[in-house]
Design a protein around this motif. Structure first.
Motif, short mmCIF file in Angstrom:
data_model
loop_
_atom_site.label_atom_id
_atom_site.label_comp_id
_atom_site.label_asym_id
_atom_site.label_seq_id
_atom_site.Cartn_x
_atom_site.Cartn_y
_atom_site.Cartn_z
N VAL A 1 -0.39 -11.59 -0.14
CA VAL A 1 0.37 -10.37 -0.45
C VAL A 1 1.37 -10.07 0.66
O VAL A 1 2.52 -9.71 0.39
N ARG A 2 0.94 -10.23 1.91
CA ARG A 2 1.79 -9.86 3.04
C ARG A 2 2.96 -10.81 3.26
O ARG A 2 4.08 -10.38 3.56
N ARG B 1 5.83 1.81 1.25
CA ARG B 1 5.68 0.42 0.81
C ARG B 1 4.49 -0.26 1.48
O ARG B 1 3.75 -1.03 0.84
N ARG C 1 1.32 -1.76 -0.52
CA ARG C 1 0.98 -3.17 -0.34
C ARG C 1 -0.47 -3.33 0.10
O ARG C 1 -1.17 -4.27 -0.32
N TRP D 1 4.82 -9.69 -1.17
CA TRP D 1 5.53 -8.48 -0.74
C TRP D 1 5.83 -8.58 0.76
O TRP D 1 5.27 -7.84 1.56
#
Length: 497
Positions: A151-152, A13, A17, A156
Motif C-alpha cells: 500500500v505504501r 491521505r 492509507r 498509494w
C-alpha cells in the motif's frame, strides 16, 4: 485542532492509507484462516510499519520496512517462550527497553526498529500468545508488513509525490552525556519500577504501565518535554476510557461494528498524531477497548485498571527524568535556539553573497533548515508555554522568543526571495547590515563582547536594493528584541543567564 491546516491534505491521505493498509493485512490474515490473536498481531504490525517508519527518503523507508522482521521476530519468539517464566520474562523485557531506546541514536531507522521490537514483546503480553502460535504469528506479521509495504510503496505512494519532511540533525554529544544514552537508562529504570507496581495492581495486565512509560519517552528529549507528554497521555487515556465506556462496552465484541470503529480509531491515530498527543491517545485507548471486546474480556473494571496502570507509568517516567541523569529543559532550549539563530545568520549571509553576484550562493537550504529547527524549538519550549506551566515569567518570555523567531523566519524568507530575483541589485549598505546581523547572532549565541562592525564606504549605485535592506533591517530589529528574553537574570532560566 479541528481547523488546523493540512497542506496537500497530507494528514488526511496518510490516515486513509493507514486504514487501507491495516485492513488489507487483517483481511489476508483472516482469509488464511489465522486465529484472532494472529490477525490482531498482524494488524498491529501493519500499523507500526506505517506509523513509525519515517526515513527521509522512500528508499530508506523501504529498507527500514524490510529490516523490521530482524528486530521483531527474535523478540516475538523470546516473549512467547518466556511468557510463563516471570523473572526471565521481566528481565528480557527490560533489556528490550534498554536496547530499543539506545537504538534511537541511529536516527529514524534505529527509532523505528526499537519501537517495533518493544511492541512485539508488548503485544505478546497483551494477547497472551502461546509458543504453539509462534509459526502463525510470524506468518501474520510477514503478511502484514508485505501488505503495508504494498500500500505504501505501490498502491498509494504518497511520499513519492510529497517527500517527507526532513528532520534537523540531532544535537551533538558523546558518552553518557548523549541524550539517547541518558534516556535509555531513564526509560529502563522507569519501566522496571512501573513493571513491579503494575504487577501488584494486576498479574495479567501489568504491561500497560510499562507501555505507558515507554511511549512517554518516545520523541521527547528534555525532562520538561517528558513531563508534558506524560500529562497529555494521562488526559488522552482518561478521555478514551470515558468514550470506551459509551462506545466499546455496549458492542460486546460484535465483529462488524467493532471492525468499523477500529478503522475510525486507526484514522484518528494517524490524523491527530502530528497535532495533539492527547487526541491520539484517546483514539489509541478506544481502539484498545474495542480489541479487548473482540477478545471477550472487556468490562468496566478493566478500563479502570487501564487508567490506574497509565497513572503508574506516567509517574514512573516523571520521577525517572527528574532524578536519573536529568536532561534539563533549559539545556535543550539553549541548543535549539542557538541553532535557529545560526540558521538565520547563514541564510542572511548566503542571500547577501547572492545579491553581490555570487551565483553559487544559495540561501534556500538555510531557509529550509531554519524552518525545521523552528519546529524543534517549538517542541522544546512546549513545557514552558503549556497552559498548566506555573512559571508565568518564563512562559511569557518563551512565547516572546517563539514570536520573534517566527518573525525572523519571515524576514529571512523575504530576503531569500529578493536574492532569487535575477534583476535584484546589490547595495554597499547591505553588506554592512548583514555584518550587523552576524554580530547580533554571535552576541546571542556566544559569551564575550561582540565584534565591531567594519567601516563600509558607501558606493554610488544606480538601483539600490530597498527590499533586501528592509528585510535585513527587520532582522536587526528582531535580533535586538531577542536579547532581553534570552539574557534573563539568574534564577529565571529560559536559555542563557
Amino acid at each position: 485542532m479541528f481547523v488546523a491546516p493540512d497542506p496537500g491534505l497530507l494528514r488526511l491521505r496518510t490516515g486513509l492509507r493507514a486504514v487501507l493498509g491495516i485492513a488489507l493485512a487483517v483481511t489476508v490474515a483472516e482469509l488464511a484462516g489465522f486465529s484472532l490473536t494472529a490477525s490482531i498481531t498482524g494488524g498491529l504490525a501493519a500499523l507500526l510499519a506505517l506509523f513509525t517508519v519515517t526515513d527521509a527518503t522512500v528508499r530508506g523507508q523501504a529498507v527500514t520496512t524490510l529490516l523490521l522482521p530482524l528486530a521483531g521476530f527474535p523478540v516475538l519468539a523470546l516473549a512467547t517462550l518466556l511468557h510463563d517464566h516471570t523473572l526471565l520474562r521481566d528481565t528480557s523485557f527490560l533489556l528490550v527497553v534498554l536496547a530499543g531506546v539506545y537504538a534511537r541514536r541511529w536516527g529514524p531507522r534505529g527509532h523505528a526498529l526499537g519501537i517495533f521490537a518493544f511492541m512485539n514483546f508488548f503485544s505478546t503480553q497483551f494477547l497472551h500468545a502461546l509458543p504453539a502460535q509462534l509459526p502463525e504469528l510470524y506468518a501474520a506479521v510477514g503478511i502484514a508488513l508485505a501488505a503495508a509495504g504494498a500500500v505504501r510503496f505501490a498502491l498509494w505512494p504518497i511520499e513519492r509525490r510529497t517527500p517527507p519532511p526532513a528532520a534537523p540533525a540531532p544535537l551533538p554529544g558523546t558518552g553518557l552525556a548523549r541524550i539517547t544514552t541518558r534516556q535509555a537508562i531513564q526509560a529502563t529504570a522507569a519501566c522496571a519500577v512501573a513493571l513491579g507496581i503494575g504487577q501488584v495492581l494486576s498479574e495479567d495486565r501489568w504491561y500497560w504501565a510499562v507501555g505507558t512509560t515507554w511511549w512517554i519517552f518516545v520523541n521527547t528529549v528534555s525532562r520538561g518535554e517528558t513531563l508534558v507528554r506524560g500529562f497529555r497521555r494521562f488526559l488522552g487515556t482518561l478521555l478514551g476510557i470515558a468514550v470506551g465506556m459509551v462506545v466499546a462496552l455496549p458492542l460486546h465484541g460484535a465483529p462488524l461494528p467493532t471492525a468499523l470503529l477500529v478503522a475510525v480509531c486507526v484514522f484518528g491515530i494517524f490524523y491527530t498524531a502530528p497535532l495533539s498527543y492527547s487526541w491520539m491517545m484517546l483514539a489509541v485507548t478506544v481502539m484498545a477497548g474495542l480489541l479487548y471486546g473482540l477478545l471477550g474480556v472487556l468490562d468496566p473494571a478493566l478500563l479502570v485498571l487501564r487508567l490506574e496502570e497509565t497513572v503508574v507509568g506516567a509517574v514512573c517516567a516523571a520521577l525517572a527524568v527528574l532524578l536519573i541523569l536529568p536532561v534539563t529543559t533549559h539545556a535543550i532550549n539553549d541548543a535549539w535556539i542557538q541553532r535557529a539563530l545560526r540558521a538565520v545568520h547563514a541564510a542572511t549571509a548566503a542571500s547577501e553573497r547572492r545579491l553581490a553576484g555570487d551565483e553559487a550562493a544559495d540561501p534556500s537550504p538555510h531557509v529550509a533548515e531554519l524552518d525545521l529547527v523552528l519546529g524543534r524549538v517549538r517542541l522544546s519550549l512546549a513545557p514552558l508555554v503549556h497552559p498548566l506551566s506555573p512559571f508565568r515569567g518564563r512562559k511569557a518570555r518563551a512565547r516572546k522568543v517563539l514570536a520573534l523567531l517566527d518573525e525572523c523566519a519571515a524576514e529571512v524568507r523575504g530576503l531569500a526571495a529578493v536574492a532569487a530575483d535575477p534583476d535584484a541589485s546589490h547595495d554597499a549598505r547591505l553588506a554592512a547590515a548583514c555584518w550587523r546581523v552576524e554580530t547580533a547572532v554571535e552576541g546571542l549565541t556566544s559569551p564575550g563582547p561582540a565584534r565591531p562592525a567594519p567601516a563600509v564606504e558607501p558606493e554610488p549605485v544606480a538601483d539600490p536594493a530597498p527590499a533586501a535592506l528592509g528585510h535585513v533591517s527587520g532582522l536587526e530589529r528582531l535580533l535586538a528584541a531577542l536579547d532581553e528574553p534570552l539574557r534573563t537574570p539568574p534564577g529565571s532560566l529560559l536559555v542563557r543567564s
